[in-house]
Design a protein around this motif. Structure first.
Motif, PDB file in Angstrom:
ATOM      1  N   VAL A 141      28.245  -1.734   8.522  1.00  0.00           N
ATOM      2  CA  VAL A 141      28.656  -2.066   7.161  1.00  0.00           C
ATOM      3  C   VAL A 141      28.792  -3.584   7.056  1.00  0.00           C
ATOM      4  N   PHE A 142      28.172  -4.168   6.030  1.00  0.00           N
ATOM      5  CA  PHE A 142      28.272  -5.606   5.816  1.00  0.00           C
ATOM      6  C   PHE A 142      28.091  -5.906   4.328  1.00  0.00           C
ATOM      7  N   ASP A 143      28.465  -7.106   3.925  1.00  0.00           N
ATOM      8  CA  ASP A 143      28.350  -7.541   2.530  1.00  0.00           C
ATOM      9  C   ASP A 143      27.189  -8.503   2.361  1.00  0.00           C
ATOM     10  N   ILE A 144      26.569  -8.447   1.183  1.00  0.00           N
ATOM     11  CA  ILE A 144      25.589  -9.463   0.798  1.00  0.00           C
ATOM     12  C   ILE A 144      25.944  -9.945  -0.607  1.00  0.00           C
ATOM     13  N   GLY A 145      25.622 -11.194  -0.865  1.00  0.00           N
ATOM     14  CA  GLY A 145      25.835 -11.750  -2.200  1.00  0.00           C
ATOM     15  C   GLY A 145      24.518 -11.890  -2.928  1.00  0.00           C
ATOM     16  N   LEU A 146      24.518 -11.580  -4.218  1.00  0.00           N
ATOM     17  CA  LEU A 146      23.282 -11.606  -4.995  1.00  0.00           C
ATOM     18  C   LEU A 146      23.590 -12.199  -6.369  1.00  0.00           C
ATOM     19  N   ALA A 147      22.761 -13.123  -6.812  1.00  0.00           N
ATOM     20  CA  ALA A 147      22.922 -13.722  -8.133  1.00  0.00           C
ATOM     21  C   ALA A 147      21.933 -13.059  -9.091  1.00  0.00           C
ATOM     22  N   VAL A 148      22.460 -12.413 -10.128  1.00  0.00           N
ATOM     23  CA  VAL A 148      21.631 -11.732 -11.119  1.00  0.00           C
ATOM     24  C   VAL A 148      22.048 -12.218 -12.499  1.00  0.00           C
ATOM     25  N   ASP A 149      21.104 -12.805 -13.233  1.00  0.00           N
ATOM     26  CA  ASP A 149      21.384 -13.328 -14.575  1.00  0.00           C
ATOM     27  C   ASP A 149      22.580 -14.278 -14.552  1.00  0.00           C
ATOM     28  N   ASP A 150      22.585 -15.184 -13.568  1.00  0.00           N
ATOM     29  CA  ASP A 150      23.629 -16.203 -13.423  1.00  0.00           C
ATOM     30  C   ASP A 150      25.004 -15.603 -13.131  1.00  0.00           C
ATOM     31  N   LYS A 151      25.028 -14.364 -12.715  1.00  0.00           N
ATOM     32  CA  LYS A 151      26.293 -13.724 -12.351  1.00  0.00           C
ATOM     33  C   LYS A 151      26.281 -13.433 -10.855  1.00  0.00           C
ATOM     34  N   ALA A 152      27.347 -13.844 -10.172  1.00  0.00           N
ATOM     35  CA  ALA A 152      27.446 -13.622  -8.729  1.00  0.00           C
ATOM     36  C   ALA A 152      27.960 -12.209  -8.469  1.00  0.00           C
ATOM     37  N   LEU A 153      27.170 -11.433  -7.745  1.00  0.00           N
ATOM     38  CA  LEU A 153      27.532 -10.053  -7.414  1.00  0.00           C
ATOM     39  C   LEU A 153      27.706  -9.919  -5.905  1.00  0.00           C
ATOM     40  N   THR A 154      28.558  -9.024  -5.508  1.00  0.00           N
ATOM     41  CA  THR A 154      28.747  -8.719  -4.090  1.00  0.00           C
ATOM     42  C   THR A 154      28.471  -7.241  -3.873  1.00  0.00           C
ATOM     43  N   TYR A 155      27.518  -6.963  -2.981  1.00  0.00           N
ATOM     44  CA  TYR A 155      27.178  -5.580  -2.657  1.00  0.00           C
ATOM     45  C   TYR A 155      27.557  -5.306  -1.204  1.00  0.00           C
ATOM     46  N   GLN A 156      28.240  -4.191  -1.004  1.00  0.00           N
ATOM     47  CA  GLN A 156      28.489  -3.722   0.363  1.00  0.00           C
ATOM     48  C   GLN A 156      27.316  -2.842   0.788  1.00  0.00           C
ATOM     49  N   VAL A 157      26.814  -3.082   1.993  1.00  0.00           N
ATOM     50  CA  VAL A 157      25.641  -2.355   2.482  1.00  0.00           C
ATOM     51  C   VAL A 157      26.045  -1.496   3.675  1.00  0.00           C
ATOM     52  N   ASN A 158      25.748  -0.204   3.579  1.00  0.00           N
ATOM     53  CA  ASN A 158      25.893   0.704   4.710  1.00  0.00           C
ATOM     54  C   ASN A 158      24.500   0.937   5.303  1.00  0.00           C
ATOM     55  N   LEU A 159      24.305   0.530   6.530  1.00  0.00           N
ATOM     56  CA  LEU A 159      23.012   0.641   7.206  1.00  0.00           C
ATOM     57  C   LEU A 159      23.077   1.744   8.259  1.00  0.00           C
ATOM     58  N   ASP A 160      22.107   2.660   8.219  1.00  0.00           N
ATOM     59  CA  ASP A 160      22.050   3.717   9.230  1.00  0.00           C
ATOM     60  C   ASP A 160      20.593   4.086   9.492  1.00  0.00           C
ATOM     61  N   ARG A 161      20.378   4.860  10.552  1.00  0.00           N
ATOM     62  CA  ARG A 161      19.024   5.234  10.957  1.00  0.00           C
ATOM     63  C   ARG A 161      18.750   6.685  10.563  1.00  0.00           C
ATOM     64  N   LEU A 162      17.554   6.928  10.032  1.00  0.00           N
ATOM     65  CA  LEU A 162      17.089   8.295   9.761  1.00  0.00           C
ATOM     66  C   LEU A 162      16.211   8.729  10.922  1.00  0.00           C
ATOM     67  N   ARG A 163      16.542   9.832  11.552  1.00  0.00           N
ATOM     68  CA  ARG A 163      15.863  10.253  12.770  1.00  0.00           C
ATOM     69  C   ARG A 163      14.539  10.966  12.478  1.00  0.00           C
ATOM     70  N   HIS A 164      13.490  10.566  13.173  1.00  0.00           N
ATOM     71  CA  HIS A 164      12.214  11.294  13.215  1.00  0.00           C
ATOM     72  C   HIS A 164      11.661  11.591  11.827  1.00  0.00           C
ATOM     73  N   VAL A 165      11.583  10.567  11.006  1.00  0.00           N
ATOM     74  CA  VAL A 165      10.965  10.711   9.686  1.00  0.00           C
ATOM     75  C   VAL A 165       9.502  10.330   9.819  1.00  0.00           C
ATOM     76  N   GLU A 166       8.626  11.272   9.526  1.00  0.00           N
ATOM     77  CA  GLU A 166       7.180  11.053   9.620  1.00  0.00           C
ATOM     78  C   GLU A 166       6.791  10.528  11.003  1.00  0.00           C
ATOM     79  N   GLY A 167       7.432  11.064  11.998  1.00  0.00           N
ATOM     80  CA  GLY A 167       7.054  10.712  13.356  1.00  0.00           C
ATOM     81  C   GLY A 167       7.789   9.533  13.945  1.00  0.00           C
ATOM     82  N   SER A 168       8.539   8.784  13.160  1.00  0.00           N
ATOM     83  CA  SER A 168       9.267   7.644  13.709  1.00  0.00           C
ATOM     84  C   SER A 168      10.561   7.446  12.920  1.00  0.00           C
ATOM     85  N   ASP A 169      11.511   6.773  13.557  1.00  0.00           N
ATOM     86  CA  ASP A 169      12.776   6.514  12.889  1.00  0.00           C
ATOM     87  C   ASP A 169      12.583   5.546  11.727  1.00  0.00           C
ATOM     88  N   GLN A 170      13.376   5.754  10.688  1.00  0.00           N
ATOM     89  CA  GLN A 170      13.398   4.842   9.555  1.00  0.00           C
ATOM     90  C   GLN A 170      14.853   4.461   9.273  1.00  0.00           C
TER      91      GLN A 170
END
Length: 391
Positions: A141-170
């Motif tokens: 879990v980590f945060d990223i900052g993004l500027a959209v239409d001159d507005k500063a936004l903060t998004y929290q990102v949950n990163l995880d792995r999907l097992r064996h999708v189409e033969g390989s992890d995604q």
């Protein structure tokens, strides 16, 4: 079915994938599903019969229906709430995206690289997180900052792995809009720091008052009464500032709350005229103490000690903030011998701590005190911290 069979006989072409549902005598309460294919049976180039192939797909139908409902619920959740999903393959291309957050990828007809959909510094931050996290490190879990239409936004990102999708992890990235939450957390940290700072200042002021009161009192009871009075003045000003969210206050509000302890009808006996003077929280505590001392002196020896006594406070806000305290209709004024605590406090607090200028004159018809302070803008970078606006 008869219609499909006639079509095959007439055209000589197969008709496949006809869905049929119904019940069987063995299980009349259970709706079942079949797929029927019709194909021509030919002899010497002519169709003389129609063959059928029936496959039961009840379980497949249920799985397909549940999957469609699950996708519909996910789509509704993603579009109606501050959340966004992005699925990436091992090459960093977007396989699937869904959601309504601004500035994030939405699913198109072809795969696109993450770098094509997000600013370079954001996509690099995500790719760095993916590259740095091995199997045991996920989910992350980590945060990223993004500027959209001159507005500063903060998004929290949950990163995880999907097992064996189409033969390989995604990878799956779940973005949540935490802009407001992070703002509140920052505000809470600022307020806590301000509170700690103000408590320190208040305790230092109380310590100075307590030390000085010892010199001018003869009995413990007198000491207690005088200390209680000063602490009450500080408390009243703190209550006023707390009610205003610690954004500062005005001289009129300070005088009103302090004068209530000395006059049944403060507005008739104490008049404030002129420009509005606004003070930061730090200044307000000290001005409140100064007003308390002037009012205490007036109640004991000056205008408030007689029925007809009056106090007029004239204010001006130009190159600086100034006020003139003028008493009248009180008893004849005699300049005291030596410096009392009230005079000391006004001199110490207002002159030394607020860089003010004090001019006290014991005129025959009543005390006259002029207080000059720097402009408000000159104090906003002081030790009050960032919450010194006066809106």
């Amino acid at each position: 079915m008869g219609e499909q069979m006639r079509r095959v006989l007439q055209t000589g072409k197969s008709v496949r994938g006809i869905r049929v549902e119904g019940h069987t005598p063995k299980d009349p309460d259970h709706l079942r599903h079949w797929v029927v294919d019709y194909y021509p049976v030919t002899s010497e180039g002519e169709v003389f019969a129609v063959g059928t192939c029936v496959r039961e797909v009840t379980e497949e139908y249920a799985l397909t229906r549940d999957l469609a409902q699950s996708e519909a619920r996910l789509r509704m959740a993603a579009t109606q709430n501050p959340v966004h999903f992005v699925q990436l393959d091992r090459q960093g291309d977007i396989v699937w995206a869904e959601g309504g957050l601004h500035g994030l990828p939405v699913m198109g007809t072809t795969r696109r690289a993450l770098r094509q959909e997000l600013p370079e510094e954001i996509s690099e931050a995500i790719e760095t997180q993916i590259a740095a996290n091995h199997e045991d490190d996920l989910p992350k879990v980590f945060d990223i900052g993004l500027a959209v239409d001159d507005k500063a936004l903060t998004y929290q990102v949950n990163l995880d792995r999907l097992r064996h999708v189409e033969g390989s992890d995604q990878y799956i990235l779940v973005f949540t809009d935490v802009t407001e939450r992070r703002g509140l957390e920052d505000r809470q940290r600022v307020l806590l720091a301000e509170l700690q700072h103000r408590v320190k200042n208040t305790l230092a002021t109380i310590s100075a008052i307590a030390r000085f009161l010892v010199k001018g009192t003869k009995t413990p009871e007198e000491y207690r009464q005088r200390l209680d009075a000063r602490l009450s003045a500080i408390s009243r000003t703190h209550d006023l500032l707390t009610g205003a969210g610690w954004r500062g206050t005005t001289l009129g509000e300070i005088v009103e709350i302090e004068a209530a302890a000395y006059a049944d009808t403060p507005g008739e006996r104490i008049e404030v005229t002129g420009d509005t003077l606004t003070f930061t929280p730090r200044e307000a505590v000290r001005i409140g103490m100064g007003m308390h001392e002037l009012l205490t002196n007036a109640a004991k020896y000056g205008a408030l000690s007689t029925e007809n006594g009056r106090i007029r406070i004239i204010t001006e806000n130009r190159d600086g903030r100034s006020l003139i305290w003028k008493e009248r209709n009180g008893p004849p004024v005699v300049k005291p011998q030596g410096e009392g605590f009230g005079s000391f406090l006004i001199e110490k607090v207002l002159r030394a701590e607020l860089q003010g200028e004090i001019d006290m004159k014991f005129e025959r018809d009543g005390l006259r005190c002029r207080i000059d302070l720097p402009p408000l803008a000159a104090t906003l970078d002081g030790d009050d911290g960032p919450n010194t606006d006066t809106r």
